[in-house]
Design a protein around this motif. Structure first.
Motif, mmCIF file in Angstrom:
data_model
loop_
_atom_site.group_PDB
_atom_site.id
_atom_site.type_symbol
_atom_site.label_atom_id
_atom_site.label_comp_id
_atom_site.label_asym_id
_atom_site.label_seq_id
_atom_site.Cartn_x
_atom_site.Cartn_y
_atom_site.Cartn_z
ATOM 1 N N SER A 102 40.922 43.665 36.433
ATOM 2 C CA SER A 102 41.463 44.339 37.494
ATOM 3 C C SER A 102 40.801 44.786 38.511
ATOM 4 O O SER A 102 40.908 44.644 39.729
ATOM 5 N N TRP A 103 39.551 45.264 38.129
ATOM 6 C CA TRP A 103 38.475 45.767 39.015
ATOM 7 C C TRP A 103 37.894 44.427 39.605
ATOM 8 O O TRP A 103 37.557 44.630 40.864
ATOM 9 N N ALA A 104 37.483 43.542 38.891
ATOM 10 C CA ALA A 104 37.034 42.254 39.692
ATOM 11 C C ALA A 104 37.896 41.618 40.533
ATOM 12 O O ALA A 104 37.594 41.439 41.719
ATOM 13 N N ILE A 105 39.251 41.633 40.257
ATOM 14 C CA ILE A 105 39.988 41.052 41.337
ATOM 15 C C ILE A 105 40.156 41.967 42.666
ATOM 16 O O ILE A 105 40.163 41.236 43.888
ATOM 17 N N ALA A 106 40.132 43.166 42.428
ATOM 18 C CA ALA A 106 40.382 43.924 43.493
ATOM 19 C C ALA A 106 38.928 43.875 44.405
ATOM 20 O O ALA A 106 39.133 43.947 45.541
ATOM 21 N N LEU A 107 37.754 43.884 43.871
ATOM 22 C CA LEU A 107 36.697 43.579 44.248
ATOM 23 C C LEU A 107 36.429 42.362 45.258
ATOM 24 O O LEU A 107 36.220 42.309 46.329
ATOM 25 N N GLY A 108 36.948 41.302 44.544
ATOM 26 C CA GLY A 108 37.165 39.899 45.299
ATOM 27 C C GLY A 108 38.205 39.890 46.338
ATOM 28 O O GLY A 108 37.598 39.410 47.389
#
Length: 127
Positions: A102-108
């Motif tokens: 979830s952090w990775a997709i938010a950052l992306g």
């Protein structure tokens, strides 16, 4: 006719005036199970938001999804909810609901936002 599965259904708020967004939404709408999703074009002249839906100006700036429980999520979390509502993409949706994914997709998604105007122009040129 396929019945909505309330546990998995959602409402997707998308910018239909954006060629890039339209292409992506068209991809999702062609997937099996997408007919259980309520697709809302926030660029439509009659879209006013309210009743739990994001305001027009807010909806045009970020991708939003209303979960079956009425909770609105935006950005990367909205994509995870959309994917979870489409049977073929459900494993990805479930995975991307939880850290660290979830952090990775938010950052992306945050990294994508400044590129969106350029990508929209590119998509419009490609028809």
């Amino acid at each position: 006719m396929v019945k909505k599965n309330e546990a998995e259904s959602c409402e997707v708020y998308f910018d239909g005036s954006c060629p890039l967004c339209r292409r992506e939404i068209d991809f999702y709408r062609r997937r099996d199970g997408a007919d259980a999703i309520n697709w809302v074009d926030v660029s439509a002249s009659d879209y006013a938001g309210g009743g739990g839906a994001p305001a027009p100006d807010t909806a045009m700036k970020r991708f939003h999804v209303k979960r079956a429980d009425g909770t609105i999520v935006s950005g990367g979390a909205a994509f995870a909810e959309l994917w979870a509502a489409i049977p073929a993409l459900r494993p990805f949706g479930i995975l991307f609901r939880h850290p660290p994914f979830s952090w990775a997709i938010a950052l992306g998604y945050r990294a994508f936002l400044p590129l969106r105007p350029w990508l929209q122009k590119f998509a419009a040129q490609r028809g």
